[in-house]
Motif scaffolding. Structure first.
Motif, PDB file in Angstrom:
ATOM      1  N   LYS A  96       4.508 -30.135  -0.720  1.00 44.64           N
ATOM      2  CA  LYS A  96       5.073 -31.052  -0.038  1.00 44.64           C
ATOM      3  C   LYS A  96       4.545 -32.590  -0.315  1.00 44.64           C
ATOM      4  O   LYS A  96       5.335 -33.482  -0.565  1.00 44.64           O
ATOM      5  CB  LYS A  96       4.901 -30.845   1.493  1.00 44.64           C
ATOM      6  CG  LYS A  96       5.918 -29.622   2.024  1.00 44.64           C
ATOM      7  CD  LYS A  96       5.439 -29.453   3.514  1.00 44.64           C
ATOM      8  CE  LYS A  96       6.392 -28.069   4.004  1.00 44.64           C
ATOM      9  NZ  LYS A  96       6.258 -27.882   5.450  1.00 44.64           N
ATOM     10  N   ALA A  97       3.168 -32.623  -0.384  1.00 38.01           N
ATOM     11  CA  ALA A  97       2.702 -33.836  -0.911  1.00 38.01           C
ATOM     12  C   ALA A  97       3.201 -34.334  -2.425  1.00 38.01           C
ATOM     13  O   ALA A  97       3.447 -35.497  -2.597  1.00 38.01           O
ATOM     14  CB  ALA A  97       1.284 -33.676  -0.904  1.00 38.01           C
ATOM     15  N   LEU A  98       3.405 -33.387  -3.275  1.00 39.35           N
ATOM     16  CA  LEU A  98       3.669 -33.651  -4.619  1.00 39.35           C
ATOM     17  C   LEU A  98       5.224 -34.244  -4.700  1.00 39.35           C
ATOM     18  O   LEU A  98       5.475 -34.963  -5.440  1.00 39.35           O
ATOM     19  CB  LEU A  98       3.511 -32.434  -5.443  1.00 39.35           C
ATOM     20  CG  LEU A  98       4.012 -32.469  -6.776  1.00 39.35           C
ATOM     21  CD1 LEU A  98       3.024 -33.579  -7.620  1.00 39.35           C
ATOM     22  CD2 LEU A  98       4.019 -31.258  -7.768  1.00 39.35           C
ATOM     23  N   ALA A  99       5.879 -33.697  -3.551  1.00 41.29           N
ATOM     24  CA  ALA A  99       7.431 -34.251  -3.446  1.00 41.29           C
ATOM     25  C   ALA A  99       7.452 -35.628  -3.084  1.00 41.29           C
ATOM     26  O   ALA A  99       8.553 -36.307  -3.226  1.00 41.29           O
ATOM     27  CB  ALA A  99       8.121 -33.249  -2.600  1.00 41.29           C
ATOM     28  N   THR A 100       6.463 -36.101  -2.612  1.00 42.85           N
ATOM     29  CA  THR A 100       6.384 -37.634  -2.212  1.00 42.85           C
ATOM     30  C   THR A 100       6.051 -38.694  -3.465  1.00 42.85           C
ATOM     31  O   THR A 100       6.194 -39.855  -3.205  1.00 42.85           O
ATOM     32  CB  THR A 100       5.382 -37.842  -1.211  1.00 42.85           C
ATOM     33  OG1 THR A 100       4.073 -37.684  -1.516  1.00 42.85           O
ATOM     34  CG2 THR A 100       5.546 -36.985   0.153  1.00 42.85           C
ATOM     35  N   TYR A 101       5.698 -38.031  -4.431  1.00 43.25           N
ATOM     36  CA  TYR A 101       5.139 -38.767  -5.656  1.00 43.25           C
ATOM     37  C   TYR A 101       6.573 -39.526  -6.161  1.00 43.25           C
ATOM     38  O   TYR A 101       7.624 -38.867  -6.211  1.00 43.25           O
ATOM     39  CB  TYR A 101       4.673 -37.921  -6.747  1.00 43.25           C
ATOM     40  CG  TYR A 101       3.249 -37.722  -6.464  1.00 43.25           C
ATOM     41  CD1 TYR A 101       2.684 -37.468  -5.164  1.00 43.25           C
ATOM     42  CD2 TYR A 101       2.301 -37.325  -7.494  1.00 43.25           C
ATOM     43  CE1 TYR A 101       1.452 -36.975  -4.776  1.00 43.25           C
ATOM     44  CE2 TYR A 101       1.158 -37.092  -7.218  1.00 43.25           C
ATOM     45  CZ  TYR A 101       0.693 -36.943  -5.947  1.00 43.25           C
ATOM     46  OH  TYR A 101      -0.794 -36.473  -5.789  1.00 43.25           O
ATOM     47  N   GLN A 102       6.344 -40.639  -6.619  1.00 42.34           N
ATOM     48  CA  GLN A 102       7.639 -41.453  -7.180  1.00 42.34           C
ATOM     49  C   GLN A 102       7.615 -41.943  -8.508  1.00 42.34           C
ATOM     50  O   GLN A 102       6.502 -41.710  -8.997  1.00 42.34           O
ATOM     51  CB  GLN A 102       7.856 -42.618  -6.161  1.00 42.34           C
ATOM     52  CG  GLN A 102       7.918 -42.477  -4.824  1.00 42.34           C
ATOM     53  CD  GLN A 102       9.257 -41.709  -4.435  1.00 42.34           C
ATOM     54  OE1 GLN A 102      10.385 -42.013  -4.783  1.00 42.34           O
ATOM     55  NE2 GLN A 102       9.151 -40.626  -3.405  1.00 42.34           N
ATOM     56  N   ALA A 103       8.894 -42.262  -9.084  1.00 36.71           N
ATOM     57  CA  ALA A 103       8.923 -42.778 -10.411  1.00 36.71           C
ATOM     58  C   ALA A 103       7.806 -44.035 -10.653  1.00 36.71           C
ATOM     59  O   ALA A 103       7.730 -44.696  -9.916  1.00 36.71           O
ATOM     60  CB  ALA A 103      10.214 -43.164 -10.879  1.00 36.71           C
ATOM     61  N   GLY A 104       7.183 -43.930 -11.854  1.00 37.01           N
ATOM     62  CA  GLY A 104       6.261 -44.805 -11.953  1.00 37.01           C
ATOM     63  C   GLY A 104       4.738 -44.335 -11.628  1.00 37.01           C
ATOM     64  O   GLY A 104       3.850 -45.196 -12.311  1.00 37.01           O
ATOM     65  N   MET A 105       4.569 -43.439 -10.890  1.00 36.60           N
ATOM     66  CA  MET A 105       3.375 -42.839 -10.768  1.00 36.60           C
ATOM     67  C   MET A 105       2.757 -41.762 -11.751  1.00 36.60           C
ATOM     68  O   MET A 105       3.560 -41.555 -12.497  1.00 36.60           O
ATOM     69  CB  MET A 105       3.204 -42.190  -9.425  1.00 36.60           C
ATOM     70  CG  MET A 105       3.611 -43.241  -8.195  1.00 36.60           C
ATOM     71  SD  MET A 105       3.728 -42.087  -6.665  1.00 36.60           S
ATOM     72  CE  MET A 105       1.971 -41.467  -6.480  1.00 36.60           C
ATOM     73  N   GLU A 106       1.279 -41.585 -11.791  1.00 34.89           N
ATOM     74  CA  GLU A 106       0.820 -40.869 -12.964  1.00 34.89           C
ATOM     75  C   GLU A 106       0.322 -39.514 -12.169  1.00 34.89           C
ATOM     76  O   GLU A 106      -0.087 -39.563 -11.202  1.00 34.89           O
ATOM     77  CB  GLU A 106       0.109 -41.304 -13.613  1.00 34.89           C
ATOM     78  CG  GLU A 106       0.433 -42.656 -14.502  1.00 34.89           C
ATOM     79  CD  GLU A 106      -0.717 -43.004 -15.581  1.00 34.89           C
ATOM     80  OE1 GLU A 106      -1.914 -43.084 -15.158  1.00 34.89           O
ATOM     81  OE2 GLU A 106      -0.348 -43.667 -16.682  1.00 34.89           O
ATOM     82  N   ILE A 107       0.442 -38.349 -12.875  1.00 35.96           N
ATOM     83  CA  ILE A 107      -0.250 -37.285 -12.399  1.00 35.96           C
ATOM     84  C   ILE A 107      -1.092 -36.697 -13.471  1.00 35.96           C
ATOM     85  O   ILE A 107      -0.609 -36.747 -14.762  1.00 35.96           O
ATOM     86  CB  ILE A 107       0.890 -36.221 -12.014  1.00 35.96           C
ATOM     87  CG1 ILE A 107       1.677 -35.514 -13.024  1.00 35.96           C
ATOM     88  CG2 ILE A 107       1.699 -36.768 -10.752  1.00 35.96           C
ATOM     89  CD1 ILE A 107       2.691 -34.509 -12.594  1.00 35.96           C
ATOM     90  N   ASN A 108      -1.883 -35.674 -13.122  1.00 38.61           N
ATOM     91  CA  ASN A 108      -2.876 -35.088 -14.036  1.00 38.61           C
ATOM     92  C   ASN A 108      -2.353 -33.455 -14.063  1.00 38.61           C
ATOM     93  O   ASN A 108      -2.209 -32.996 -12.939  1.00 38.61           O
ATOM     94  CB  ASN A 108      -4.395 -35.295 -13.579  1.00 38.61           C
ATOM     95  CG  ASN A 108      -5.213 -34.429 -14.551  1.00 38.61           C
ATOM     96  OD1 ASN A 108      -5.410 -33.386 -14.145  1.00 38.61           O
ATOM     97  ND2 ASN A 108      -5.860 -35.193 -15.469  1.00 38.61           N
ATOM     98  N   ALA A 109      -2.609 -32.960 -15.159  1.00 33.03           N
ATOM     99  CA  ALA A 109      -2.066 -31.584 -15.284  1.00 33.03           C
ATOM    100  C   ALA A 109      -2.761 -31.052 -16.528  1.00 33.03           C
ATOM    101  O   ALA A 109      -2.943 -31.691 -17.502  1.00 33.03           O
ATOM    102  CB  ALA A 109      -0.434 -31.405 -15.215  1.00 33.03           C
TER     103      ALA A 109
END
Length: 251
Positions: A76-89
């Motif tokens: 649910k938290a991940l679903a709030t991320y928007q275009a332009g943000m960065e994530i680590n994987a």
């Protein structure tokens, strides 16, 4: 080989009920990912990463697409991320679907819910190789259906819903028998679905991809083991899988 990478979110939006599609840009992952592999995504404020299957690989635009259900606090938290943000994987992680036998000219894809995205990734690859693709996709209801048009472009596609609000009422196993001839099947979805599919198709060649919550995601913590058909044997879903021969593990 998986490694820790930073991915740029190119787009993120809800494409079905509580189902998010996210397009991520990263050169290394887009170049090395294979159908059936996943990304182990870090979510701010949560200790454990979330394993998310790869739905498409676009080497030209250096992107991969992932889909996930908004089930727990992490997704649910991940679903709030928007275009332009960065994530680590960590990725691309796990062992994907094996290269097809060159004698396989018709394949059957059997997916349920969020187990459908990795099958689409595989189906696109097989269709490009000239393989006839037939798909049976199961959802809870009409609001949960996604990628129907995309699968139709690959070949004949059957849709089932538990409540009958769209497509055929019932489960994927109710429709599988309508597919007369195929050389190999590939399936991914909830464990009860996989148990039913492997039982129904026990005499057919096939591969299954397991959905599982994971700890470390690298095979060190033994949080996602599954027994094999060998007495006393176990496989780690995160590192040995998530794809296995249908007769290799005990569901």
């Amino acid at each position: 080989m998986k490694r820790k990478e930073t991915l740029l979110i190119k787009s993120a939006h809800e494409i079905a009920y509580e189902t998010t599609e996210m397009v991520l840009q990263n050169v290394y992952i887009s170049e090395n990912a294979k159908p059936g592999q996943f990304l182990h995504i870090e979510v701010a404020g949560h200790t454990l990463r979330r394993p998310i299957s790869i739905a498409t690989i676009d080497k030209e635009n250096e992107t991969v697409t992932v889909l996930f259900k908004q089930l727990g606090e992490g997704t649910k938290a991940l679903a709030t991320y928007q275009a332009g943000m960065e994530i680590n994987a960590l990725g691309p992680s796990g062992n994907g679907f094996p290269d097809r036998d060159t004698t396989d000219t018709t394949v059957l894809l059997i997916g349920g819910g969020i187990g459908i995205p990795p099958l689409y990734c595989l189906g696109k690859k097989l269709a490009k190789e000239g393989v006839q693709v037939v798909s049976v996709l199961g959802f809870q209801n009409k609001a949960s259906v996604f990628y129907e048009e995309a699968f139709n472009e690959l070949g004949k596609t059957f849709i089932t819903t538990n409540d009958g609000s769209y497509g055929e009422k019932g489960f994927v196993t109710d429709v599988v028998e309508k597919v007369a001839d195929f050389d190999c099947y590939y399936s991914c979805g909830p464990l009860p679905m996989l148990q039913a599919v492997t039982q129904k198709l026990k005499n057919e060649k096939g591969y299954i991809s397991l959905e599982e919550r994971m700890g470390c995601g690298v095979g060190a913590c033994f949080a996602c083991v599954i027994p094999t058909d060998d007495f006393g044997g176990y496989k780690k879903i995160c590192s040995d899988g998530p794809v296995f021969d249908a007769n290799e593990v005990s569901l």
